[in-house]
Design an enzyme around this catalytic site. Structure first.
Site, PDB file in Angstrom:
ATOM      1  N   SER A  72       0.830  -1.206   0.000  1.00 13.03           N
ATOM      2  CA  SER A  72       0.000   0.000   0.000  1.00 13.03           C
ATOM      3  C   SER A  72       0.859   1.249   0.000  1.00 13.03           C
ATOM      4  O   SER A  72       1.979   1.256   0.536  1.00 13.03           O
ATOM      5  CB  SER A  72      -0.885  -0.010   1.247  1.00 13.03           C
ATOM      6  N   TYR A  92      -2.776  -0.070  10.425  1.00 12.66           N
ATOM      7  CA  TYR A  92      -2.877  -0.733   9.123  1.00 12.66           C
ATOM      8  C   TYR A  92      -1.649  -0.431   8.272  1.00 12.66           C
ATOM      9  O   TYR A  92      -1.012  -1.334   7.719  1.00 12.66           O
ATOM     10  CB  TYR A  92      -4.142  -0.282   8.381  1.00 12.66           C
ATOM     11  N   LYS A 121       1.692  -2.954   6.778  1.00 18.12           N
ATOM     12  CA  LYS A 121       2.238  -3.040   5.421  1.00 18.12           C
ATOM     13  C   LYS A 121       3.736  -2.749   5.416  1.00 18.12           C
ATOM     14  O   LYS A 121       4.514  -3.413   4.722  1.00 18.12           O
ATOM     15  CB  LYS A 121       1.503  -2.082   4.483  1.00 18.12           C
TER      16      LYS A 121
END
Length: 340
Positions: A124, A149, A153
């Site tokens: 991402s 989040y 990643k």
């Protein structure tokens, strides 16, 4: 015909990638625990491609079950790993849920399938945080993540890069993509959030069709053309095709090294308000929206430099913002008439 495992293959990006893999001549096997997707997506995929892919309902955090699956599927030549929790706002509220799921699933996959593995990892643009220079290139430094989040990643990429450094037979491409939106041209698959959508476009379509109230624009005081946050929105079908290109690169042995990173976006930023207006223009539907405070975990603006993907992967986004909005709207109308 190579056999590719797609984890999270009934999800939004995963289901579209399954379709594009089939179109490119691959056999596909899907793993999904259905925690954020619907089993009916398998029927929808079948309606598009004419066959139902092999499917296993499986939690990738269950190490024993992942090992057993790998043992019974030794003919799998590559893995595209989508399965992860992905809502920025929820990750801020429930960080341990994100760290447990997103790390255990990745580590279990690598351990189960062994070192001789071609892996495409769903990363991402959140790894960049708020970049110092825009558009952001793959060489830009990663910054402290704005959300758990985003941190999953970043750390997952570190896990993969460090593992590749000591396991030369492990071949990995991490695809850092920006904001996937839209739906398949058939309107048979698209984004299907469970509960209140965490992302802008499904909230827009649900608001337009009467499922939700007014859309909240989180902040109008950013340093952007109209004060709302800027993102690089990319059509999910374009994104799916990039995963096929990455699989081919690994299979053909074209990778310059056994860990590579590519940005996937359009190379153009759009504000939240521009997205809202593009939806109105492409569909003829008027939207009701209000301005709210900034949302924790959001960056001000980010869009990608996709030169590397174009030159090396041979891939480029082709579909524009209005096509993204109109296809998402057609999918929402399909759901209204054919509720899941």
């Amino acid at each position: 015909m190579s056999k590719i495992l797609v984890t999270g293959g009934t999800g939004f990006i995963g289901s579209h990638t399954v379709v594009e893999l089939h179109n490119a001549g691959y056999e596909v096997v899907i793993i999904d625990n259905l925690s954020n997707s619907n089993p009916r997506i398998l029927d929808q995929i079948e309606s598009i491609i004419g066959l139902k892919p092999e499917f296993a309902e499986l939690d990738l955090c269950d190490e024993a079950k992942v090992n057993a699956f790998a043992e019974s599927h030794q003919d799998i030549s590559g893995v595209i790993h989508f399965a992860a929790y992905k809502a920025v706002g929820e990750s801020v509220q429930q960080p341990l849920k994100y760290y447990r799921n997103n790390f255990y699933s990745l580590i279990n996959l690598i351990n189960a399938f062994g070192s001789k593995l071609n892996l495409v990892f769903s990363s991402s643009c959140t790894v960049y945080g708020q970049p110092d220079v825009l558009p952001v290139t793959e060489e830009a430094p990663t910054k402290k993540a704005e959300s758990p989040y985003g941190n999953t990643k970043q750390i997952a990429e570190e896990i993969l890069q460090e593992t590749c450094a000591v396991v030369p037979d492990l071949k990995v491409i991490s695809l850092r993509y920006f904001n996937p939106v839209g739906a398949h041209a058939s309107a048979l698959i698209g984004e299907l959030p469970i509960g209140v959508p965490q992302n802008l476009v499904p909230f827009i379509t649900q608001s337009a069709i009467g499922k939700r109230g007014a859309i909240t624009v989180f902040g109008n005081d950013y340093n952007t053309p109209d004060g709302s946050a800027v993102r690089d929105y990319i059509h999910v079908v374009d994104l799916a095709k990039a995963h096929v290109a990455a699989v081919r690169r690994l299979e053909n042995g074209d990778a310059a090294q056994n860990y590579e990173v590519f940005n996937l976006g359009t190379g153009k930023g759009s504000t939240v308000l521009e997205v809202i207006h593009a939806f109105e223009q492409s569909t003829g539907e008027k939207l009701d929206y209000i301005i709210g405070p900034r949302r924790s975990g959001d960056v001000e603006k980010v869009w990608g430099d996709v030169t590397k993907s174009t030159q090396i992967l041979g891939w480029k986004a082709e579909l524009g913002l209005e096509e993204m909005m109109s296809s998402a709207w057609n999918w929402e109308k399909y759901l209204r008439d054919n509720p899941f």
